[in-house]
Design an enzyme around this catalytic site. Structure first.
Site, mmCIF file in Angstrom:
data_model
loop_
_atom_site.group_PDB
_atom_site.id
_atom_site.type_symbol
_atom_site.label_atom_id
_atom_site.label_comp_id
_atom_site.label_asym_id
_atom_site.label_seq_id
_atom_site.Cartn_x
_atom_site.Cartn_y
_atom_site.Cartn_z
ATOM 1 N N CYS A 145 -0.389 4.168 2.146
ATOM 2 C CA CYS A 145 -0.257 3.955 3.594
ATOM 3 C C CYS A 145 1.201 4.134 4.035
ATOM 4 C CB CYS A 145 -0.669 2.539 4.001
ATOM 5 S SG CYS A 145 -2.159 1.919 3.227
ATOM 6 N N ASP A 146 2.137 3.602 3.259
ATOM 7 C CA ASP A 146 3.524 3.487 3.728
ATOM 8 C C ASP A 146 4.531 4.369 2.988
ATOM 9 O OD1 ASP A 146 2.615 1.535 5.486
ATOM 10 O OD2 ASP A 146 2.896 -0.069 4.028
ATOM 11 N N CYS A 164 0.834 -1.207 0.000
ATOM 12 C CA CYS A 164 0.000 0.000 0.000
ATOM 13 C C CYS A 164 0.869 1.258 0.000
ATOM 14 C CB CYS A 164 -0.929 -0.027 1.217
ATOM 15 S SG CYS A 164 -1.964 1.441 1.349
#
Ligand code: NAP
Length: 298
Positions: free
Chosen positions: A130-131, A127
């Protein structure tokens, strides 16, 4: 007794809930993880009619709020089994529905190579939105050639020092427009016709080794590897009530009904031509209207 129990709180399941709630039906949505489904990992959604650009997270939050305001009952419970009589069994409870909708989507496909699991959270991610922020001014690789990989690479090119996009063929499956945008980026390098052979490092990811079609291996130093090679469904649990194709997707003659009466399927988890947000929400609405009609015929 619920009118409809929906398994899965992604765009298909929540749209289905939206239509049912607006028809005054008693709806329970069961979700194993968090609402929103795969779309929450999309940095930007730019092909949803009427919304020129929105993040996947914002889209999911808006949709959730919309059904929450209508009084949806959403429980975070993992479904273990669906009986033919529409009893839905979770780790905690048994629920009875007049109708059941399976809208469980699909999970990120894995490369299935050494260190992949070990390095999750230590360089390996599925992701980018997200990261991605963890890789500011570092070198990263995106693996895959679909829309997810292309959009991840675009997103990461604004954060990371350098982005290698590693794809196993010489042509991308994703949109040409995104490929053109990536070609304009000075910090993006295309590594085509190459497969990732290994994820290397001691305690965290330090490099990847790619192998081209001629068998030549190259080591690329990266701190992050974003794996975006598509999704796979997990429908084995429902095999008593649905038929699956060879890839594990749920068969339906008309895109709505499964082989079991009043158990329907919606979204990415069914056999279909195009897995997109637009087709997921389309499925959710069609299934809801079908279920409403078939309940009224009883
Ligand atoms: P996808 O379209 O299935 O693409 C997966 C990519 O990974 C393909 O390029 C495939 O290569 C490659 N791949 C598969 N298995 C591999 C393996 N074992 N090793 C190396 N490469 C592998 O998946 P996706 O990009 O996640 O997209 C899923 C669906 O969501 C698509 O319909 C997509 O259009 C949609 N989507 C939409 C948006 C949006 O609307 N904004 C954003 C993201 C995704 P090959 O091409 O060689 O098969």
């Amino acid at each position: 007794m619920y009118d409809t129990i929906i398994v899965g709180a992604g765009p298909a399941g929540l749209t289905c809930a939206l239509y049912l709630l607006r028809a005054n039906k008693k709806v329970l949505v069961l979700e194993a993880k968090s609402y929103g489904g795969q779309i929450v990992t999309a940095n930007k959604v730019e092909n949803y009619p009427g919304i020129p650009s929105i993040s996947g997270v914002d889209f999911a939050n808006n949709l959730y709020k919309q059904v929450k305001d209508l009084g949806v009952e959403l429980k975070f419970e993992t479904v273990l089994k669906i009986e033919e009589d529409r009893t839905v069994i979770t780790a905690k409870n048994r629920y009875q529905g007049k109708t059941v909708v399976i809208a469980t989507g699909a999970e990120n496909r894995k490369l299935s190579i050494d260190n992949e699991e070990l390095f999750v959270g230590k360089g390996v991610s599925y992701c980018a939105s997200c990261d991605g922020a963890f890789f500011k001014n570092k070198n990263v690789a995106v693996i895959g050639g679909g829309n997810t990989a292309l959009q991840d690479a675009l997103y990461l090119s604004d954060i990371a020092k350098k982005v290698y996009i590693v794809h196993r063929r010489d042509e991308f499956r994703g949109e040409k427009r995104s490929v053109s945008k990536l070609k304009e980026k000075e910090n993006v390098e295309f590594v085509m016709n190459a497969n990732v052979e290994s994820l290397n490092g001691k305690e965290k990811l330090e490099s990847i080794t790619v192998k081209d079609v001629e068998g030549k291996e190259t080591e690329i130093k990266v701190a992050g590897a974003f794996i975006a090679i598509g999704q796979a469904p997990r429908n084995e649990l429902f095999m008593n009530v649905v038929d699956l194709n060879e890839r594990g997707y749920i068969e339906s003659v008309d895109g709505v009904h499964t082989k079991t009466d009043k158990i329907y399927v919606a979204g990415d988890t069914r056999v279909k031509e195009l897995r997109q947000l637009t087709t997921a929400v389309s499925d959710g609405s069609i299934v809801a209207v079908t279920a409403i009609r078939e309940m009224s015929e009883d």
